[in-house]
Motif scaffolding. Sequence first.
Motif, short mmCIF file in Angstrom:
data_model
loop_
_atom_site.label_atom_id
_atom_site.label_comp_id
_atom_site.label_asym_id
_atom_site.label_seq_id
_atom_site.Cartn_x
_atom_site.Cartn_y
_atom_site.Cartn_z
N ALA A 152 72.63 127.46 31.47
CA ALA A 152 71.79 126.32 31.83
C ALA A 152 70.83 126.59 32.97
CB ALA A 152 72.68 125.12 32.17
N ALA A 153 71.14 127.55 33.83
CA ALA A 153 70.24 127.85 34.94
C ALA A 153 69.22 128.93 34.60
CB ALA A 153 71.04 128.27 36.17
N GLY A 154 69.25 129.40 33.36
CA GLY A 154 68.29 130.41 32.92
C GLY A 154 66.95 129.80 32.56
N ALA A 155 66.05 130.65 32.11
CA ALA A 155 64.68 130.23 31.84
C ALA A 155 64.62 129.14 30.77
CB ALA A 155 63.85 131.44 31.42
N VAL A 156 65.31 129.35 29.65
CA VAL A 156 65.30 128.38 28.56
C VAL A 156 66.20 127.19 28.90
CG1 VAL A 156 65.91 127.98 26.14
CG2 VAL A 156 64.70 130.06 26.79
N GLY A 157 67.42 127.48 29.34
CA GLY A 157 68.39 126.42 29.57
C GLY A 157 67.93 125.37 30.56
N SER A 158 67.27 125.79 31.63
CA SER A 158 66.83 124.83 32.64
C SER A 158 65.77 123.89 32.11
CB SER A 158 66.32 125.57 33.88
OG SER A 158 65.25 126.44 33.56
N ILE A 159 64.98 124.37 31.16
CA ILE A 159 63.96 123.50 30.55
C ILE A 159 64.59 122.59 29.50
CG2 ILE A 159 61.81 123.45 29.23
CD1 ILE A 159 61.15 126.17 30.52
N LEU A 298 58.45 117.55 34.89
CA LEU A 298 59.08 118.79 34.49
C LEU A 298 58.79 119.82 35.56
CD1 LEU A 298 60.57 119.95 31.93
CD2 LEU A 298 58.34 120.72 31.13
N THR A 299 59.81 120.58 35.94
CA THR A 299 59.62 121.62 36.93
C THR A 299 60.23 122.92 36.42
OG1 THR A 299 59.86 122.18 39.28
CG2 THR A 299 61.76 121.15 38.19
N TYR A 300 60.05 123.99 37.19
CA TYR A 300 60.60 125.27 36.76
C TYR A 300 60.94 126.09 37.99
CZ TYR A 300 55.82 127.04 37.56
OH TYR A 300 54.61 127.36 38.11
N HIS A 301 61.77 127.08 37.78
CA HIS A 301 62.23 127.94 38.86
C HIS A 301 62.07 129.38 38.39
CE1 HIS A 301 64.46 128.25 42.67
NE2 HIS A 301 64.99 129.35 42.17
N GLU A 302 61.72 130.25 39.33
CA GLU A 302 61.51 131.65 38.99
C GLU A 302 62.26 132.57 39.95
OE1 GLU A 302 56.95 131.56 37.25
OE2 GLU A 302 57.27 131.69 39.42
N THR A 303 62.75 133.67 39.41
CA THR A 303 63.24 134.77 40.22
C THR A 303 62.23 135.90 40.05
OG1 THR A 303 65.54 134.13 39.89
CG2 THR A 303 65.13 136.40 40.59
N ILE A 304 61.61 136.31 41.14
CA ILE A 304 60.51 137.27 41.06
C ILE A 304 60.87 138.57 41.76
CG2 ILE A 304 58.10 137.73 41.63
CD1 ILE A 304 57.50 134.80 41.36
#
Length: 331
Positions: A152-159, A298-304
């Motif tokens: 759920a905290a991954g790129a797809v799951g969080s969206i 809608l928001t998003y989070h990234e690990t860069i």
Amino acid sequence: MNKVIVLYKRPVGKAELGDFKTNIEEMPTADDGEVLLKTIYVSVDPYLRGRMNDAESYIPPFELNKPLQSGIIAEVVDSNNTLFKIGDFVLGNLEWKEYQVSDGKGLRIIPNDPAYLTAYLGVLGMTGLTAYLGLTQIGLPKPGETLVVSGAAGAVGSIVGQVGKLLGCRVVGITGSDEKVQLLKSKFHFDEAINYKNTVDLTRAITAACPNGVDIYFDNVGGKISDDVLNNINKHARIPLCGAISLYNDATPVLGPYIQPVLVKKSALIQGFIVGDFAAQFPEATKQLREWLMAGKLTYHETIYEGFDHITQAFLGLFEGSNEGKMVVKI
């Protein structure tokens, strides 16, 4: 000189740094009809692990000693193609090279907006489309239903979780750390979240978090976690099967519980998909995602990670749970 990352060996089980190799090539130049691209951001995604196997799948495997490919945002630094000008930013499925030439096919010009540029690798790109279309086309959410999301905290799951909330669902996420539990609840507004790594009885924990049962299970991980969710599904549950990251590195198949009895008993639907199955809906879905994003719904989070030399490390980190949200490498 131009750095290039190639698949040096096919991984056996878990991929390792030694399975990749960095080569040095001459700097390419753009011929008639071509553009010269400078890589700016690279997307690394779990599905790439499957392409490293020499096996039939929905997309051809990577070739040994050839560059790997993924979603990339690049800048046009030279152009002999009338459709592109120097300074354009483009999105495409490109090779892991610092510089490369393209005939322009498959490239999409995107706005050079620093605030949202990387969003085109995530929430406004294939990641967001995968989440939105998998949930809406297979999950068929209805207000008041309970949606469980693994990974759920991954790129797809969080969206997926955020879209579920916007469509009126009660959303429960399964993730792998207490920090990610807090992220899901505070930033992505999940109703509940479970850290499976410190949960003794996951089936019971899901029962407690979902007192009305599970109507939709968006499955990103497969394996034991999915077995525990299936123990809690309701009659006519829908299960979009997006991925199985927990199994991608298994050298030999692992035998789990047989799911057919519970699917029959609950008259449940489980459907695997790839986002290209819904290509006809891409424009409408992108429009909706952009509207929600611009409205702050809608928001998003990234690990860069930073640096071309860290692309493979970022990819391997996906399987260690190193990412919160989308994993991106800034070159």
